[in-house]
Each structure stands twice: as C-alpha cells, then as structure tokens.
Design a protein around this motif. Structure first.
Motif, PDB file in Angstrom:
ATOM      1  N   PRO A   8      -7.630 139.815 -55.917  1.00 62.85           N
ATOM      2  CA  PRO A   8      -7.002 138.742 -56.704  1.00 62.85           C
ATOM      3  C   PRO A   8      -7.099 138.962 -58.206  1.00 62.85           C
ATOM      4  N   VAL A   9      -8.200 139.532 -58.654  1.00 63.47           N
ATOM      5  CA  VAL A   9      -8.370 139.798 -60.081  1.00 63.47           C
ATOM      6  C   VAL A   9      -7.378 140.860 -60.541  1.00 63.47           C
ATOM      7  N   LEU A  10      -7.250 141.930 -59.769  1.00 68.38           N
ATOM      8  CA  LEU A  10      -6.317 142.987 -60.129  1.00 68.38           C
ATOM      9  C   LEU A  10      -4.872 142.497 -60.077  1.00 68.38           C
ATOM     10  N   ASN A  11      -4.565 141.627 -59.128  1.00 64.39           N
ATOM     11  CA  ASN A  11      -3.220 141.066 -59.034  1.00 64.39           C
ATOM     12  C   ASN A  11      -2.916 140.205 -60.252  1.00 64.39           C
ATOM     13  N   LEU A  12      -3.864 139.428 -60.693  1.00 64.90           N
ATOM     14  CA  LEU A  12      -3.677 138.598 -61.878  1.00 64.90           C
ATOM     15  C   LEU A  12      -3.464 139.464 -63.112  1.00 64.90           C
ATOM     16  N   LEU A  13      -4.218 140.546 -63.245  1.00 66.84           N
ATOM     17  CA  LEU A  13      -4.057 141.443 -64.386  1.00 66.84           C
ATOM     18  C   LEU A  13      -2.712 142.160 -64.345  1.00 66.84           C
ATOM     19  N   GLU A  15       0.068 141.106 -63.096  1.00 67.53           N
ATOM     20  CA  GLU A  15       1.165 140.195 -63.388  1.00 67.53           C
ATOM     21  C   GLU A  15       1.142 139.710 -64.824  1.00 67.53           C
ATOM     22  N   GLY A  16       0.165 140.116 -65.594  1.00 68.16           N
ATOM     23  CA  GLY A  16       0.090 139.680 -66.980  1.00 68.16           C
ATOM     24  C   GLY A  16      -0.340 138.234 -67.093  1.00 68.16           C
ATOM     25  N   GLY A  17      -1.293 137.845 -66.311  1.00 68.39           N
ATOM     26  CA  GLY A  17      -1.709 136.461 -66.274  1.00 68.39           C
ATOM     27  C   GLY A  17      -2.689 136.071 -67.358  1.00 68.39           C
ATOM     28  N   GLY A  18      -2.913 136.943 -68.327  1.00 68.58           N
ATOM     29  CA  GLY A  18      -3.839 136.612 -69.391  1.00 68.58           C
ATOM     30  C   GLY A  18      -3.236 135.625 -70.375  1.00 68.58           C
ATOM     31  N   ASN A  19      -4.048 135.071 -71.237  1.00 66.48           N
ATOM     32  CA  ASN A  19      -3.591 134.100 -72.213  1.00 66.48           C
ATOM     33  C   ASN A  19      -3.352 134.726 -73.580  1.00 66.48           C
TER      34      ASN A  19
END
Length: 50
Positions: A8-13, A15-19
């Motif tokens: 899940p962490v790698l998927n979030l990264l 997709e550009g899920g950072g702020n």
C-alpha cells in the motif's frame, strides 16, 4: 516491513499521493545540463598536460 505491508505504501507513492508539488522538469533538466557543462569546463581547464 514485510512485502504485504509495503504494497500500500508503494502504491501510494507510485500514484503521487504525497502532499507536495512535483519538481519542474524544465528546471531540473536545465540545472543538470548547467552542472554538466560547468564540470566539463573545469575538467578541460585543468587538463593542460598536452
């Protein structure tokens, strides 16, 4: 961290899920080109053995 917990962490990264805003590609490429040309100039100035 196991592989199952990292997904899940790698998927979030991915997709550009950072702020944060992404880096400007033109600025990044221009800076890299400038640094490489500067290093080439410095190298050729110090290579006077011929």
């Amino acid at each position: 961290m196991s592989n199952a917990a990292a997904l899940p962490v790698l998927n979030l990264l991915a997709e550009g899920g950072g702020n944060h805003d992404s880096l400007n590609p033109l600025l990044t490429g221009g800076s890299a080109l400038f640094i490489l040309v500067l290093l080439l100039f410095i190298t050729t100035r110090f290579n006077r053995d011929r």
